[in-house]
Design a protein around this motif. Sequence first.
Motif, PDB file in Angstrom:
ATOM      1  N   GLU A 149      -3.709  -0.389  -4.992  1.00 42.58           N
ATOM      2  CA  GLU A 149      -4.105   0.867  -5.643  1.00 42.58           C
ATOM      3  C   GLU A 149      -5.416   1.401  -5.066  1.00 42.58           C
ATOM      4  O   GLU A 149      -5.540   2.589  -4.758  1.00 42.58           O
ATOM      5  N   LYS A 150      -6.404   0.518  -4.914  1.00 41.23           N
ATOM      6  CA  LYS A 150      -7.706   0.951  -4.386  1.00 41.23           C
ATOM      7  C   LYS A 150      -7.589   1.465  -2.949  1.00 41.23           C
ATOM      8  O   LYS A 150      -8.173   2.490  -2.590  1.00 41.23           O
ATOM      9  N   ILE A 151      -6.830   0.738  -2.123  1.00 39.85           N
ATOM     10  CA  ILE A 151      -6.678   1.144  -0.727  1.00 39.85           C
ATOM     11  C   ILE A 151      -5.918   2.461  -0.633  1.00 39.85           C
ATOM     12  O   ILE A 151      -6.303   3.362   0.130  1.00 39.85           O
ATOM     13  N   ALA A 152      -4.841   2.599  -1.408  1.00 43.29           N
ATOM     14  CA  ALA A 152      -4.045   3.835  -1.392  1.00 43.29           C
ATOM     15  C   ALA A 152      -4.887   5.032  -1.827  1.00 43.29           C
ATOM     16  O   ALA A 152      -4.791   6.121  -1.238  1.00 43.29           O
ATOM     17  N   ARG A 153      -5.731   4.822  -2.838  1.00 46.37           N
ATOM     18  CA  ARG A 153      -6.581   5.918  -3.322  1.00 46.37           C
ATOM     19  C   ARG A 153      -7.550   6.380  -2.232  1.00 46.37           C
ATOM     20  O   ARG A 153      -7.771   7.578  -2.037  1.00 46.37           O
ATOM     21  N   GLU A 154      -8.121   5.414  -1.495  1.00 44.83           N
ATOM     22  CA  GLU A 154      -9.054   5.769  -0.425  1.00 44.83           C
ATOM     23  C   GLU A 154      -8.332   6.465   0.728  1.00 44.83           C
ATOM     24  O   GLU A 154      -8.861   7.410   1.323  1.00 44.83           O
ATOM     25  N   ILE A 155      -7.117   6.003   1.045  1.00 44.11           N
ATOM     26  CA  ILE A 155      -6.326   6.651   2.093  1.00 44.11           C
ATOM     27  C   ILE A 155      -6.060   8.104   1.718  1.00 44.11           C
ATOM     28  O   ILE A 155      -6.232   9.019   2.544  1.00 44.11           O
ATOM     29  N   LEU A 156      -5.650   8.337   0.477  1.00 42.79           N
ATOM     30  CA  LEU A 156      -5.364   9.709   0.046  1.00 42.79           C
ATOM     31  C   LEU A 156      -6.614  10.575   0.054  1.00 42.79           C
ATOM     32  O   LEU A 156      -6.563  11.748   0.470  1.00 42.79           O
ATOM     33  N   THR A 157      -7.729  10.019  -0.391  1.00 45.10           N
ATOM     34  CA  THR A 157      -8.981  10.784  -0.411  1.00 45.10           C
ATOM     35  C   THR A 157      -9.356  11.245   0.986  1.00 45.10           C
ATOM     36  O   THR A 157      -9.677  12.430   1.212  1.00 45.10           O
ATOM     37  N   ILE A 158      -9.312  10.340   1.953  1.00 46.50           N
ATOM     38  CA  ILE A 158      -9.679  10.685   3.321  1.00 46.50           C
ATOM     39  C   ILE A 158      -8.641  11.606   3.947  1.00 46.50           C
ATOM     40  O   ILE A 158      -8.990  12.556   4.664  1.00 46.50           O
ATOM     41  N   ALA A 159      -7.365  11.386   3.648  1.00 49.27           N
ATOM     42  CA  ALA A 159      -6.309  12.243   4.173  1.00 49.27           C
ATOM     43  C   ALA A 159      -6.451  13.673   3.674  1.00 49.27           C
ATOM     44  O   ALA A 159      -6.282  14.634   4.440  1.00 49.27           O
ATOM     45  N   LEU A 160      -6.766  13.822   2.394  1.00 52.35           N
ATOM     46  CA  LEU A 160      -6.935  15.169   1.828  1.00 52.35           C
ATOM     47  C   LEU A 160      -8.140  15.873   2.432  1.00 52.35           C
ATOM     48  O   LEU A 160      -8.108  17.085   2.695  1.00 52.35           O
ATOM     49  N   GLU A 161      -9.217  15.122   2.680  1.00 52.88           N
ATOM     50  CA  GLU A 161     -10.403  15.706   3.324  1.00 52.88           C
ATOM     51  C   GLU A 161     -10.066  16.171   4.747  1.00 52.88           C
ATOM     52  O   GLU A 161     -10.462  17.255   5.166  1.00 52.88           O
ATOM     53  N   HIS A 162      -9.317  15.355   5.463  1.00 56.31           N
ATOM     54  CA  HIS A 162      -8.978  15.667   6.857  1.00 56.31           C
ATOM     55  C   HIS A 162      -8.017  16.833   6.942  1.00 56.31           C
ATOM     56  O   HIS A 162      -8.046  17.621   7.889  1.00 56.31           O
ATOM     57  N   GLU A 163      -7.164  16.971   5.931  1.00 59.26           N
ATOM     58  CA  GLU A 163      -6.131  18.014   5.933  1.00 59.26           C
ATOM     59  C   GLU A 163      -6.745  19.397   5.743  1.00 59.26           C
ATOM     60  O   GLU A 163      -6.210  20.401   6.213  1.00 59.26           O
ATOM     61  N   GLN A 164      -7.888  19.446   5.057  1.00 61.06           N
ATOM     62  CA  GLN A 164      -8.497  20.749   4.742  1.00 61.06           C
ATOM     63  C   GLN A 164      -9.157  21.397   5.954  1.00 61.06           C
ATOM     64  O   GLN A 164      -9.587  20.745   6.856  1.00 61.06           O
ATOM     65  N   VAL A 184       0.842  -1.203   0.000  1.00 60.84           N
ATOM     66  CA  VAL A 184       0.000   0.000   0.000  1.00 60.84           C
ATOM     67  C   VAL A 184       0.878   1.255   0.000  1.00 60.84           C
ATOM     68  O   VAL A 184       0.598   2.227  -0.718  1.00 60.84           O
ATOM     69  N   ALA A 185       1.956   1.237   0.794  1.00 64.58           N
ATOM     70  CA  ALA A 185       2.859   2.391   0.847  1.00 64.58           C
ATOM     71  C   ALA A 185       3.500   2.642  -0.518  1.00 64.58           C
ATOM     72  O   ALA A 185       3.656   3.805  -0.939  1.00 64.58           O
ATOM     73  N   GLN A 186       3.878   1.590  -1.216  1.00 64.69           N
ATOM     74  CA  GLN A 186       4.462   1.749  -2.545  1.00 64.69           C
ATOM     75  C   GLN A 186       3.477   2.414  -3.494  1.00 64.69           C
ATOM     76  O   GLN A 186       3.839   3.306  -4.270  1.00 64.69           O
ATOM     77  N   GLU A 187       2.232   1.972  -3.436  1.00 66.57           N
ATOM     78  CA  GLU A 187       1.213   2.570  -4.298  1.00 66.57           C
ATOM     79  C   GLU A 187       0.911   3.999  -3.879  1.00 66.57           C
ATOM     80  O   GLU A 187       0.685   4.875  -4.733  1.00 66.57           O
ATOM     81  N   LEU A 188       0.930   4.260  -2.584  1.00 65.41           N
ATOM     82  CA  LEU A 188       0.738   5.631  -2.098  1.00 65.41           C
ATOM     83  C   LEU A 188       1.819   6.552  -2.636  1.00 65.41           C
ATOM     84  O   LEU A 188       1.533   7.657  -3.111  1.00 65.41           O
ATOM     85  N   ASN A 189       3.069   6.106  -2.538  1.00 70.29           N
ATOM     86  CA  ASN A 189       4.177   6.931  -3.041  1.00 70.29           C
ATOM     87  C   ASN A 189       4.026   7.211  -4.530  1.00 70.29           C
ATOM     88  O   ASN A 189       4.336   8.304  -5.004  1.00 70.29           O
ATOM     89  N   LYS A 190       3.523   6.217  -5.274  1.00 69.40           N
ATOM     90  CA  LYS A 190       3.288   6.407  -6.703  1.00 69.40           C
ATOM     91  C   LYS A 190       2.194   7.456  -6.945  1.00 69.40           C
ATOM     92  O   LYS A 190       2.356   8.370  -7.772  1.00 69.40           O
ATOM     93  N   GLN A 191       1.088   7.342  -6.208  1.00 70.07           N
ATOM     94  CA  GLN A 191      -0.014   8.287  -6.389  1.00 70.07           C
ATOM     95  C   GLN A 191       0.355   9.684  -5.904  1.00 70.07           C
ATOM     96  O   GLN A 191      -0.090  10.691  -6.475  1.00 70.07           O
TER      97      GLN A 191
END
Length: 375
Positions: free
Chosen positions: A360-375, A20-27
């Motif tokens: 890829e699916k898990i990383a995308r969801e992590i980023l989506t929620i992280a971006l929402e929380h960051e705002q 998941v971390a590898q895919e996160l770094n890619k995204q």
Amino acid sequence: MKILFTGGGSGGHFYPIIAVAQELNKQIKENKLFNVALFYMSTNPYNAGTLFDNGITFKKNPAGKIRRYFSLLNVTDAVKTFWGTLQALFTVFDIFPDVVFGKGGYASFPALFAARILGIPVIIHESDSVPGKVNVWAGKFARRIALSYSDAAEYFPKDKIALTGNPVRKEIMEPLSNGAQEHFNLEEGIKTILVLGGSQGAQLINNAIIDALPNLILRYQIIHQTGAKNLEEVKTTADVLLLGDVNKHRYKPYDYLDTVALRMAAGAADMVISRAGSTIFEIAAWGKSSIIVPITDSNDDHQRKNAFAYLRAGAAFVIEEKNLSANIVVSEIARILENPEEKARMEKAAKDFFKPDAAEKIAREILTIALEHEQ
């Protein structure tokens, strides 16, 4: 942006996190996101070099295992978990990640508890057909729950779950055929069996393979990951058993197969014999026929249920420990390897079972929620 991973200190928890971390770094790179920090909290780093290679900072945190049987260690481990939870509150507050990704296991409890107290969004992933206690508890407040097996859905709120499959590292996903013959000194034209007992080995599987060796090496060659603590005993026993056997060289025992060696072994293998943990998903990624031997006394019988879920998919044959013997191993190997149609059917079922986009699916969801929380 900060993302915290947490999970039990075993390869079955650690390597899916790395995937998941590898895919996160890619995204992160593709989306041109800056100042993103990744952390991993557990009782031990498991593989510090892999954490470093993927830009993940390790945060050591104690946690105790609660056993399902009477043991004085339950008392000391309960104290360890209490102090670990207190420490995690301070550590997680100091990091204050935008999302926590939990992989399950007792070592993930302190970080998940801290995230709940601090109001930090949580995503969890469950690798098994029957989830562990920590993930069942975390599922009550997690924003999203990723599953490897559809059987686990009954334990979680239906509106939170997604059947993603199990994340597999990209570097392990593709078998390597080039160099395998030379690396393992394999004979051409002889079918190859890969035996995986996990990094710690599997004594019962080791014993059955050793007992079956005189018959197996008549027709096959075996790459056998025995586990470090078992290698010398296995080699000594095999040497005595195969003394004077002209096919002795067809047996290749190793304590451990690193990433490159494992990929080459997978490339060379015609079939795999394995436990019923996360290795099932690696075998499926490789598209190999297999014999699965689940651990009898795994928590909530999850290995047996994993194995039979994979059997129902048509990708493997299951031998339970109580039935594991040299004769049955030899018979089932022959049934699969000497029957091209059966072998091909199992290989297709394995490929169909595998979900290559899990990370890829898990990383995308992590980023989506992280971006929402960051705002």
